[in-house]
Design an enzyme around this catalytic site. Structure first.
Site, PDB file in Angstrom:
ATOM      1  CG  HIS A  65      -0.408   0.168   2.529  1.00  0.00           C
ATOM      2  ND1 HIS A  65      -0.220   1.399   3.108  1.00  0.00           N
ATOM      3  CD2 HIS A  65      -0.014  -0.737   3.465  1.00  0.00           C
ATOM      4  CE1 HIS A  65       0.272   1.250   4.318  1.00  0.00           C
ATOM      5  NE2 HIS A  65       0.424  -0.042   4.567  1.00  0.00           N
ATOM      6  CG  ASP A 182       2.891   0.980   7.602  1.00  0.00           C
ATOM      7  OD1 ASP A 182       2.530   0.263   6.665  1.00  0.00           O
ATOM      8  OD2 ASP A 182       2.140   1.308   8.553  1.00  0.00           O
ATOM      9  CD  GLU A 216      -2.713  -1.320   5.629  1.00  0.00           C
ATOM     10  OE1 GLU A 216      -2.688  -2.257   6.445  1.00  0.00           O
ATOM     11  OE2 GLU A 216      -2.317  -0.149   5.896  1.00  0.00           O
ATOM     12  CD  GLU A 217      -1.438   3.014   7.340  1.00  0.00           C
ATOM     13  OE1 GLU A 217      -2.032   2.630   8.360  1.00  0.00           O
ATOM     14  OE2 GLU A 217      -0.238   2.810   7.141  1.00  0.00           O
ATOM     15  CG  ASP A 237       1.661  -3.512   5.525  1.00  0.00           C
ATOM     16  OD1 ASP A 237       2.435  -2.607   5.868  1.00  0.00           O
ATOM     17  OD2 ASP A 237       0.428  -3.350   5.431  1.00  0.00           O
ATOM     18  CG  HIS A 317       1.115   3.449  12.498  1.00  0.00           C
ATOM     19  ND1 HIS A 317      -0.238   3.261  12.617  1.00  0.00           N
ATOM     20  CD2 HIS A 317       1.459   2.859  11.329  1.00  0.00           C
ATOM     21  CE1 HIS A 317      -0.709   2.593  11.581  1.00  0.00           C
ATOM     22  NE2 HIS A 317       0.321   2.324  10.784  1.00  0.00           N
TER      23      HIS A 317
END
Length: 343
Positions: A65, A182, A216-217, A237, A317
């Site tokens: 993603h 990510d 995706e998030e 991922d 994150h």
């Protein structure tokens, strides 16, 4: 590896919070077209490349993603500063002090800094203890504005997207540290793989669909446009690091279970066998608070064998980091898998 690291850096520099991915999708489409691939775009805005293989009756589906964490303008305070609303799952602590860009509807971009309202220790007794939340966090704009009317005159309005400065660096010791690793590390891996097989003329054993997903998030990036002939679905991922985790920055992480439940055992065992046969360093792990495009596809009812692998990402994150060894191990597993027989 040098190309892969530089491509990762290039991708991190393109703002793409979920919902604001037009620029990076166009970038990927142009890059893939230059390689000689035809791309299609689904209605959600994800990019798909289908590579014919020797077996056209059983297909593979692999995703990375390109959407990232970000924010939107929640409101404009009386003093002209901005309230923000999160896009994706992160804590406000993780973005405190970060430089950012507001992307207005007119196309104008305005820089700013994400701060606590009670930042100054010379003024606020609770500067250290006040909760980092939506009420207390705000964006200080790099413009001369002292009230809401002046801020609106800049072209800023509720719903404008906000991207975070990635601050990407590649160190001499082989680390890459940046926001949005990510999942732009994985997107770079798939791009380099596609470039390689186009240059060498190698034919994949199975027709394979490569999806660069853009939601995706927020949980539904790769849960559609799955051909009925797809047997195996693999999300590339990040591997999550922390207490009680085996994942590190030097191996490929193979997920056995995340917040959605266990991944397909036979496919997981296939990854392990490929790593062992090809001396690819790996770790098995459980990510307790995690979901992937593969798990989203399962929730949507896809009848596939699903798997999840990725480079180990430190401080996921937040301001993330990984090492070239982990990226290389992940690339090698992707390559060996896509040329292997199905489970």
């Amino acid at each position: 590896m040098e190309n892969l690291l530089e491509l990762t850096k290039e991708l991190t520099m393109i703002p793409s919070p979920t919902g604001y991915t037009r620029t990076i999708i166009d970038f990927l489409a142009s890059k893939l077209s230059a390689m000689g691939y035809e791309t299609t775009e689904n209605r959600k805005g994800s990019l798909i490349v289908t590579v014919p293989g020797k077996n056209t009756q059983e297909h593979r589906f692999i995703t990375a993603h390109i959407d990232t964490l970000g924010a939107m303008v929640r409101g404009i305070r009386p003093n002209g500063r901005l309230k923000l609303d999160r896009v994706g799952g992160f804590t406000f602590n993780a973005i405190e002090g970060e430089y950012c860009t507001i992307h207005t509807q007119t196309g104008k971009e305005i820089s700013g800094t994400i701060l606590m309202r009670q930042t100054s220790v010379h003024v606020y007794k609770d500067a250290a203890t006040a909760e980092r939340n939506q009420d207390n966090m705000e964006i200080r704009l790099d413009e001369k504005t002292t009230n809401a009317e002046e801020t609106r005159a800049l072209g800023i309005e509720v719903g404008d997207f906000i991207s975070f400065d990635p601050r990407t660096e590649i160190t001499d010791s082989g680390f890459i540290k940046s926001r949005h690793l990510d999942d732009k590390v994985s997107a770079a891996i798939l791009l380099v793989f596609l470039e390689k097989i186009k240059a060498t003329g190698e034919e994949l054993p199975y027709t394979t669909h490569f999806l660069f997903s853009n939601n995706e998030e927020i949980g539904y990036g790769g849960n559609s446009n799955i051909d009925d002939k797809v047997v195996e679905y693999v999300a590339v991922d990040m591997g999550a690091m922390g207490d009680d985790q085996q994942t590190d920055e030097y191996t490929v992480s193979i997920c056995v279970k995340d917040g959605s439940g266990p991944y397909h055992l036979d496919l997981r065992n296939h990854f392990v066998a490929l790593c062992q046969a090809n001396n690819i360093p790996y770790k098995l792990d459980i990510y307790p608070f995690y979901g992937s495009d593969a798990s989203a596809a399962m929730r949507a009812g896809a009848d596939v064998k699903h798997g999840l692998i990725g480079a180990g990402i430190e401080a996921s994150h937040a301001y993330e980091r990984t090492h070239r060894d982990s990226i290389e191990a992940t690339y090698q597993l992707v390559e060996k898998y896509l040329f292997s027989s199905m489970v």
